[in-house]
Scaffold this motif. Structure first.
Motif, PDB file in Angstrom:
ATOM      1  N   SER A  26      -2.546  -4.016   9.869  1.00 16.16           N
ATOM      2  CA  SER A  26      -2.901  -4.331  11.255  1.00 16.16           C
ATOM      3  C   SER A  26      -2.471  -3.250  12.232  1.00 16.16           C
ATOM      4  O   SER A  26      -2.831  -3.309  13.414  1.00 16.16           O
ATOM      5  CB  SER A  26      -2.263  -5.662  11.660  1.00 16.16           C
ATOM      6  N   ALA A  27      -1.729  -2.257  11.752  1.00 15.39           N
ATOM      7  CA  ALA A  27      -1.203  -1.219  12.638  1.00 15.39           C
ATOM      8  C   ALA A  27      -2.014   0.061  12.621  1.00 15.39           C
ATOM      9  O   ALA A  27      -1.744   0.978  13.403  1.00 15.39           O
ATOM     10  CB  ALA A  27       0.250  -0.916  12.265  1.00 15.39           C
ATOM     11  N   VAL A  28      -2.992   0.154  11.715  1.00 14.13           N
ATOM     12  CA  VAL A  28      -3.799   1.377  11.604  1.00 14.13           C
ATOM     13  C   VAL A  28      -5.271   1.013  11.699  1.00 14.13           C
ATOM     14  O   VAL A  28      -5.652  -0.164  11.599  1.00 14.13           O
ATOM     15  CB  VAL A  28      -3.515   2.119  10.279  1.00 14.13           C
ATOM     16  N   SER A  29      -6.109   2.030  11.869  1.00 14.57           N
ATOM     17  CA  SER A  29      -7.546   1.784  11.941  1.00 14.57           C
ATOM     18  C   SER A  29      -8.071   1.341  10.582  1.00 14.57           C
ATOM     19  O   SER A  29      -7.437   1.566   9.540  1.00 14.57           O
ATOM     20  CB  SER A  29      -8.267   3.048  12.383  1.00 14.57           C
ATOM     21  N   ALA A  30      -9.256   0.748  10.588  1.00 14.67           N
ATOM     22  CA  ALA A  30      -9.887   0.328   9.334  1.00 14.67           C
ATOM     23  C   ALA A  30     -10.147   1.524   8.435  1.00 14.67           C
ATOM     24  O   ALA A  30     -10.007   1.444   7.208  1.00 14.67           O
ATOM     25  CB  ALA A  30     -11.188  -0.421   9.629  1.00 14.67           C
ATOM     26  N   GLU A  31     -10.501   2.656   9.040  1.00 16.31           N
ATOM     27  CA  GLU A  31     -10.778   3.866   8.252  1.00 16.31           C
ATOM     28  C   GLU A  31      -9.510   4.373   7.588  1.00 16.31           C
ATOM     29  O   GLU A  31      -9.522   4.741   6.402  1.00 16.31           O
ATOM     30  CB  GLU A  31     -11.373   4.947   9.153  1.00 16.31           C
TER      31      GLU A  31
ATOM     32  N   ASP B  92       3.374   4.206 -10.192  1.00 16.70           N
ATOM     33  CA  ASP B  92       2.777   2.906 -10.509  1.00 16.70           C
ATOM     34  C   ASP B  92       3.211   1.802  -9.553  1.00 16.70           C
ATOM     35  O   ASP B  92       2.806   0.655  -9.707  1.00 16.70           O
ATOM     36  CB  ASP B  92       3.064   2.504 -11.952  1.00 16.70           C
ATOM     37  N   GLU B  93       4.036   2.133  -8.531  1.00 16.36           N
ATOM     38  CA  GLU B  93       4.429   1.144  -7.535  1.00 16.36           C
ATOM     39  C   GLU B  93       4.041   1.546  -6.110  1.00 16.36           C
ATOM     40  O   GLU B  93       4.371   0.850  -5.153  1.00 16.36           O
ATOM     41  CB  GLU B  93       5.937   0.882  -7.622  1.00 16.36           C
ATOM     42  N   ILE B  94       3.297   2.644  -5.965  1.00 15.27           N
ATOM     43  CA  ILE B  94       2.830   3.067  -4.646  1.00 15.27           C
ATOM     44  C   ILE B  94       1.888   2.006  -4.081  1.00 15.27           C
ATOM     45  O   ILE B  94       1.027   1.470  -4.785  1.00 15.27           O
ATOM     46  CB  ILE B  94       2.094   4.412  -4.731  1.00 15.27           C
ATOM     47  N   THR B  95       2.052   1.713  -2.796  1.00  7.86           N
ATOM     48  CA  THR B  95       1.157   0.799  -2.088  1.00  7.86           C
ATOM     49  C   THR B  95       0.539   1.509  -0.891  1.00  7.86           C
ATOM     50  O   THR B  95       1.025   2.554  -0.443  1.00  7.86           O
ATOM     51  CB  THR B  95       1.917  -0.438  -1.582  1.00  7.86           C
ATOM     52  N   ALA B  96      -0.513   0.916  -0.367  1.00  4.89           N
ATOM     53  CA  ALA B  96      -1.172   1.484   0.807  1.00  4.89           C
ATOM     54  C   ALA B  96      -0.201   1.616   1.976  1.00  4.89           C
ATOM     55  O   ALA B  96      -0.229   2.600   2.724  1.00  4.89           O
ATOM     56  CB  ALA B  96      -2.368   0.619   1.200  1.00  4.89           C
ATOM     57  N   SER B  97       0.670   0.643   2.141  1.00  2.00           N
ATOM     58  CA  SER B  97       1.610   0.644   3.267  1.00  2.00           C
ATOM     59  C   SER B  97       2.786   1.586   3.062  1.00  2.00           C
ATOM     60  O   SER B  97       3.447   1.972   4.039  1.00  2.00           O
ATOM     61  CB  SER B  97       2.130  -0.773   3.520  1.00  2.00           C
ATOM     62  N   SER B  98       3.080   1.960   1.816  1.00  2.00           N
ATOM     63  CA  SER B  98       4.225   2.839   1.563  1.00  2.00           C
ATOM     64  C   SER B  98       3.910   4.309   1.799  1.00  2.00           C
ATOM     65  O   SER B  98       4.824   5.129   1.927  1.00  2.00           O
ATOM     66  CB  SER B  98       4.727   2.648   0.123  1.00  2.00           C
ATOM     67  N   LEU B  99       2.638   4.670   1.871  1.00  2.00           N
ATOM     68  CA  LEU B  99       2.265   6.070   2.050  1.00  2.00           C
ATOM     69  C   LEU B  99       2.747   6.579   3.403  1.00  2.00           C
ATOM     70  O   LEU B  99       2.758   5.860   4.395  1.00  2.00           O
ATOM     71  CB  LEU B  99       0.753   6.230   1.921  1.00  2.00           C
ATOM     72  N   VAL B 100       3.143   7.855   3.431  1.00  2.00           N
ATOM     73  CA  VAL B 100       3.763   8.452   4.609  1.00  2.00           C
ATOM     74  C   VAL B 100       2.756   9.350   5.326  1.00  2.00           C
ATOM     75  O   VAL B 100       2.121  10.206   4.696  1.00  2.00           O
ATOM     76  CB  VAL B 100       4.998   9.282   4.209  1.00  2.00           C
ATOM     77  N   ARG B 101       2.640   9.169   6.635  1.00  2.00           N
ATOM     78  CA  ARG B 101       1.759  10.008   7.446  1.00  2.00           C
ATOM     79  C   ARG B 101       2.574  11.150   8.034  1.00  2.00           C
ATOM     80  O   ARG B 101       3.595  10.914   8.692  1.00  2.00           O
ATOM     81  CB  ARG B 101       1.116   9.188   8.563  1.00  2.00           C
ATOM     82  N   VAL B 102       2.136  12.388   7.776  1.00  2.00           N
ATOM     83  CA  VAL B 102       2.870  13.567   8.265  1.00  2.00           C
ATOM     84  C   VAL B 102       1.917  14.503   9.005  1.00  2.00           C
ATOM     85  O   VAL B 102       0.702  14.483   8.786  1.00  2.00           O
ATOM     86  CB  VAL B 102       3.563  14.331   7.115  1.00  2.00           C
ATOM     87  N   ASP B 103       2.510  15.360   9.866  1.00  2.00           N
ATOM     88  CA  ASP B 103       1.713  16.366  10.558  1.00  2.00           C
ATOM     89  C   ASP B 103       1.858  17.706   9.846  1.00  2.00           C
ATOM     90  O   ASP B 103       2.501  17.811   8.798  1.00  2.00           O
ATOM     91  CB  ASP B 103       2.087  16.455  12.037  1.00  2.00           C
TER      92      ASP B 103
ATOM     93  N   ASP C 262       5.854   8.200  11.665  1.00  2.00           N
ATOM     94  CA  ASP C 262       6.384   6.857  11.819  1.00  2.00           C
ATOM     95  C   ASP C 262       7.835   6.898  11.357  1.00  2.00           C
ATOM     96  O   ASP C 262       8.115   7.198  10.188  1.00  2.00           O
ATOM     97  CB  ASP C 262       5.577   5.854  10.987  1.00  2.00           C
ATOM     98  N   ASP C 263       8.768   6.652  12.251  1.00  2.00           N
ATOM     99  CA  ASP C 263      10.190   6.788  11.927  1.00  2.00           C
ATOM    100  C   ASP C 263      10.625   5.861  10.795  1.00  2.00           C
ATOM    101  O   ASP C 263      11.640   6.112  10.143  1.00  2.00           O
ATOM    102  CB  ASP C 263      11.043   6.495  13.170  1.00  2.00           C
ATOM    103  N   SER C 264       9.881   4.800  10.568  1.00  2.00           N
ATOM    104  CA  SER C 264      10.264   3.865   9.514  1.00  2.00           C
ATOM    105  C   SER C 264       9.879   4.353   8.127  1.00  2.00           C
ATOM    106  O   SER C 264      10.296   3.769   7.123  1.00  2.00           O
ATOM    107  CB  SER C 264       9.617   2.495   9.764  1.00  2.00           C
ATOM    108  N   ASP C 265       9.094   5.413   8.052  1.00  2.51           N
ATOM    109  CA  ASP C 265       8.655   5.919   6.755  1.00  2.51           C
ATOM    110  C   ASP C 265       9.798   6.606   6.014  1.00  2.51           C
ATOM    111  O   ASP C 265      10.768   7.081   6.615  1.00  2.51           O
ATOM    112  CB  ASP C 265       7.501   6.903   6.931  1.00  2.51           C
TER     113      ASP C 265
END
Length: 261
Positions: A17-22, A71-82, A89-92
């Protein structure tokens, strides 16, 4: 720093719910790719990496949290970097610094490379150490040979100055053998990039097996390589990796569901 906290995918809150659908779809597909790499036995504990570029001109991309098994990576665990390696996201969790060097270099200059995959498989590293590199010994080898680059080993990829050489060596190729290191593929979609890695990995496995037989080998005539790109489009009905991707996801759902969380 939160790198001292034990990585546990079960405790990571959903980002749907925190990111775009894309972006969410990219996260789901990239998490699936990580788990498919593990399912095929191509992971190297926590030490390789896949990335997907996010929409926009900033060349931000998603990459795995350093320390989490594939084998335990989830969509929400991925880290967004520049492009400077800053987490957006500081919580990453933290990321692999060598992974950042390789992936940021490619995403910075290859707008067509929406996804980058890098592996350290036994067969891939074995072929990368062979002086002649990938040989035209199998049908599988022809697809990477039609768009293959090499990059010489410079140690663990931690130096910023290596980026320019990596970019120059890759050029517009979609397959790369990192000498004494492993394999790398790029593509316009996660599905395409995974299929490319599957083919390159299989070509390396065949080469190692063929060379171990201690019998004369029959190389494929060089002229056939020139026709392979057109034939590849015919084989996949113009769909590229998307022809196999739905089936791969169904297999993953049977064997290791939960990546889309």
């Amino acid at each position: 720093m939160n790198s001292q906290v034990t990585l546990n995918p079960a405790t990571i809150p959903s980002k749907k719910s925190a990111v775009s659908a894309e972006e969410w779809q990219l996260r789901v597909d990239l998490a699936a790719a990580y788990r498919l790499i593990a399912l095929h036995g191509w992971d190297d504990l926590i030490f390789t990496h896949l990335s997907a570029r996010l929409p926009g001109d900033e060349h931000h991309f998603l990459i795995n949290p350093y320390g989490m098994m594939f084998d335990e990576i989830t969509a929400s665990s991925l880290v967004r970097v520049d492009q400077e390696g800053n987490k957006l996201d500081d919580s990453d969790y933290d990321i692999n610094p060598a992974g950042f060097t390789i992936h940021s270099a490619i995403h910075a200059v290859r707008d067509d490379a929406a996804c980058v995959m890098h592996t350290h498989t036994t067969a891939g590293v074995a072929v990368s150490a062979q002086q002649e590199g990938l040989l035209a010994l199998s049908q599988q080898s022809l697809f990477p040979l039609a768009s293959l680059a090499y990059h010489d080993y410079e140690g663990v990829a931690l130096r910023d100055d290596e980026k320019a050489r990596l970019q120059a060596d890759l050029g517009d190729a979609n397959f790369m053998i990192l000498r004494n290191h492993g394999l790398l593929t790029v593509g316009s979609t996660i599905a395409d990039t995974f299929l490319s890695m599957f083919i390159l990995q299989r070509a390396c496995e065949i080469q190692v097996q063929a060379l171990s037989g201690n019998r004369p080998l029959t190389p494929i005539p060089a002229g056939i390589v020139d026709t392979i790109k057109q034939q590849a489009a015919q084989v996949t009905k113009g769909m590229g990796g998307n022809l196999a991707w739905p089936g791969l996801l169904r297999k993953l759902d049977r064997n290791n569901p939960g990546y889309a969380e």
